[in-house]
Design a protein around this motif. Structure first.
Motif, short mmCIF file in Angstrom:
data_model
loop_
_atom_site.label_atom_id
_atom_site.label_comp_id
_atom_site.label_asym_id
_atom_site.label_seq_id
_atom_site.Cartn_x
_atom_site.Cartn_y
_atom_site.Cartn_z
N LEU A 1 3.71 -6.64 8.04
CA LEU A 1 2.63 -5.56 7.95
C LEU A 1 1.42 -6.10 8.43
O LEU A 1 1.01 -7.14 8.71
N PRO A 2 0.50 -5.08 9.04
CA PRO A 2 -0.74 -5.52 9.77
C PRO A 2 -1.95 -6.01 8.75
O PRO A 2 -1.72 -6.27 7.53
N GLU A 3 -3.05 -6.44 9.57
CA GLU A 3 -4.00 -7.24 8.89
C GLU A 3 -4.62 -6.27 8.16
O GLU A 3 -4.87 -5.09 8.11
N SER A 4 -4.98 -6.96 7.06
CA SER A 4 -5.85 -6.00 5.69
C SER A 4 -4.90 -4.82 5.30
O SER A 4 -5.59 -3.84 5.03
N VAL A 5 -3.74 -4.85 5.41
CA VAL A 5 -2.91 -3.53 5.09
C VAL A 5 -3.19 -3.15 3.63
O VAL A 5 -3.05 -2.10 3.25
N PHE A 6 -3.35 -4.36 2.86
CA PHE A 6 -3.77 -4.14 1.34
C PHE A 6 -5.26 -4.04 1.56
O PHE A 6 -5.78 -5.30 1.69
N PRO A 7 -5.89 -3.19 1.42
CA PRO A 7 -7.11 -3.10 1.50
C PRO A 7 -8.22 -3.66 0.19
O PRO A 7 -9.03 -2.80 -0.08
N PHE A 8 -7.87 -4.73 -0.40
CA PHE A 8 -8.54 -5.34 -1.39
C PHE A 8 -8.28 -6.73 -1.71
O PHE A 8 -7.39 -7.41 -0.74
N TYR A 9 -8.74 -7.35 -2.58
CA TYR A 9 -8.72 -8.73 -2.67
C TYR A 9 -7.29 -9.06 -3.54
O TYR A 9 -7.10 -8.71 -4.70
N MET A 10 -6.25 -9.55 -2.88
CA MET A 10 -4.82 -9.50 -3.33
C MET A 10 -4.84 -10.39 -4.71
O MET A 10 -4.30 -10.14 -5.63
N LEU B 1 -6.09 4.67 -1.40
CA LEU B 1 -5.39 3.40 -1.87
C LEU B 1 -3.96 3.72 -2.40
O LEU B 1 -3.17 3.01 -1.67
N GLN B 2 -3.95 4.82 -3.11
CA GLN B 2 -2.45 5.34 -3.65
C GLN B 2 -1.61 5.47 -2.72
O GLN B 2 -0.42 5.01 -2.56
N PRO B 3 -1.88 6.39 -1.45
CA PRO B 3 -1.19 6.69 -0.46
C PRO B 3 -0.75 5.68 0.62
O PRO B 3 0.31 5.49 1.06
N THR B 4 -2.03 4.47 0.81
CA THR B 4 -1.65 3.43 1.34
C THR B 4 -0.41 2.43 0.63
O THR B 4 0.56 2.07 1.41
N LEU B 5 -0.58 2.34 -0.71
CA LEU B 5 0.31 1.47 -1.33
C LEU B 5 1.79 2.27 -1.26
O LEU B 5 2.79 1.64 -1.13
N GLN B 6 1.75 3.55 -1.21
CA GLN B 6 3.22 4.22 -1.34
C GLN B 6 3.64 4.01 0.00
O GLN B 6 4.79 3.69 0.02
N LEU B 7 2.72 3.99 1.10
CA LEU B 7 3.22 3.76 2.56
C LEU B 7 4.25 2.46 2.66
O LEU B 7 5.14 2.30 3.13
N ILE B 8 3.00 1.20 2.17
CA ILE B 8 3.60 0.00 2.27
C ILE B 8 4.88 -0.33 1.61
O ILE B 8 5.80 -0.62 2.25
N PHE B 9 4.92 0.17 0.33
CA PHE B 9 6.46 -0.10 -0.46
C PHE B 9 7.28 0.80 0.11
O PHE B 9 8.52 0.07 0.13
N GLY B 10 6.92 2.00 0.75
CA GLY B 10 8.23 2.50 1.24
C GLY B 10 8.97 2.01 2.50
O GLY B 10 9.99 1.88 2.86
N GLU B 11 7.99 1.36 3.15
CA GLU B 11 8.31 0.63 4.67
C GLU B 11 9.27 -0.57 4.07
O GLU B 11 9.88 -1.04 4.94
#
Length: 412
Positions: A241-250, A217-227
């Protein structure tokens, strides 16, 4: 060629021949897909192979039609069972693969009910409107999406008429009906405009087996906010950003939600995630702009992936026994349009981007998001891209597609 096929039907109607000609038909029917998968787009070959494949389906023996249907199902959809592994029922993968081969053997097997060429042509045209198990990823016209043949229903009807009339024309004029093919030629693509905004499409490559793990989760969030920050620095108007790029209930993650709202003052953000409300869950897209957000719920679900296309008495059992209750997403009643910086975009989540309903009502621009890692490694992203191109070309729509694994790009 058609005259030779008729002679072969009369003289060599046997099991070895049926197997060989059936497999050949399936290979020709699938050639454009596998060429595209290896980065080869040759309109002449796609036109030739497509015409030969359709002609063979009209003229080959009945048993060969069944063989062709089986191998078409195998070549096109061997990958569908891959996703079952992530629902804890990976042992079903070979059964699903075999099942889809059988489904399309029966699908094309309708043609084997008759030896009359004209009736096969009528039946094949009818099959172009039929979607087995609510799954629409085999459109016969798609063979010509990158060819010199048009892809409208009228083009397909004229093509079938031309190929079938050859069998009923006097020998001295045998190939005269093929002149009708000139009416199907398409050399000028439809007008497809670029949106008047600078759009950045983010392509991620997060493995499906890691996507939902807590440590990812944390590496994914870092990737997203970096982009997102990089897109801001590069002066883009929108980042997708792609489908379900945030892998949780927003809606259950207020810290992330607030952060995205803050960033949306500098750039419009379109991102896939999940939503849970009233004990129901949805596959959704969030659009953030100027500190506000809008939610688009998915309207068309994936058969057996997000819903079970079976009668109600069987649906609950199959969902609980095979999917652990995972295939019970809820849907929106209609497509969602985002107005971003004054421009209207139709939202499409993965499978939706390959459905005609998304392109209705004159949708000029579509923002599509996908997670293709469910089907790694396979031809699925290539088939998806061709289907999106098929509908984009038919409707004069420009599609901006952001995907996890493969498939990102502007589709025209």
């Amino acid at each position: 060629m058609i005259e030779k096929l008729n002679k072969l039907r009369e003289k060599r109607d046997g099991k070895p021949f049926d197997l060989a000609i059936g497999i050949t038909t399936a290979l020709l029917f699938s050639a454009f897909l596998y060429l595209e998968n290896f980065g080869i787009t040759l309109k002449f070959l796609n036109t030739l192979f497509g015409l030969l494949a359709i002609a063979l389906l009209l003229y080959i023996p009945k048993r060969a039609v069944l063989v062709a249907g089986f191998f078409i199902g195998l070549l096109w959809f061997y990958w569908i069972g891959y996703s079952f592994e992530y629902n804890g029922v990976g042992y079903l993968t070979p059964l699903v693969t075999f099942g889809f081969a059988v489904i399309y053997m029966l699908f094309f097997g309708v043609l084997a009910l008759t030896k009359h060429i004209w009736l096969r042509a009528v039946l094949l045209f009818g099959l172009s409107f039929f979607e087995p198990m609510d799954f629409n990823w085999l459109q016969p016209e798609i063979l010509f999406v990158d060819s010199y043949i048009g892809i409208q229903k009228l083009d397909f009807a004229l093509l079938l008429l031309s190929l079938s009339l050859v069998a009923y024309t006097p020998k001295s004029y045998r190939y005269a009906p093929l002149a009708l093919l000139f009416l199907t030629l398409s050399f000028t693509p439809p007008l497809q405009k670029d949106a008047p905004l600078k759009i950045k499409l983010i392509a991620t490559d997060i493995k499906q087996e890691k996507k939902w793990q807590q440590e990812s989760l944390q590496p994914t969030l870092q990737l997203i906010f970096g982009e997102i920050n990089k897109a801001i620095d590069e002066g883009y108007d929108i980042v997708v950003l792609p489908e379900s790029v945030f892998p949780f209930y927003m809606n259950k993650a207020p810290t992330v939600l607030v952060k995205l709202q803050e960033l949306s003052h500098e750039i419009s953000i379109v991102a896939g995630t999940l939503l849970r409300e009233d004990e129901q869950h949805y596959n959704v897209t969030y659009m953030f702009e100027n500190g506000e957000y809008q939610i688009a719920k998915k309207m068309i679900l994936v058969p057996f992936g997000e819903y079970i296309p079976l009668p109600s008495f069987a649906k609950g059992f199959v969902n609980e026994f095979f999917f652990g209750g995972a295939s019970d997403f809820k849907t929106a009643d209609k497509p969602t349009d985002f107005i971003i910086k004054g421009v209207k975009f139709r939202n499409a989540i993965c499978y939706e981007a390959t459905c005609k309903e998304i392109y209705e009502d004159g949708a000029q621009y579509v923002l599509a998001t996908s997670n293709n890692a469910w089907f790694y490694p396979s031809i699925e992203p290539t088939l998806q891209k061709l289907l999106i191109r098929f509908y984009a070309r038919k409707n004069g729509t420009t599609v901006y597609h952001a995907a996890n694994w493969k498939g990102s790009g502007v589709v025209k």
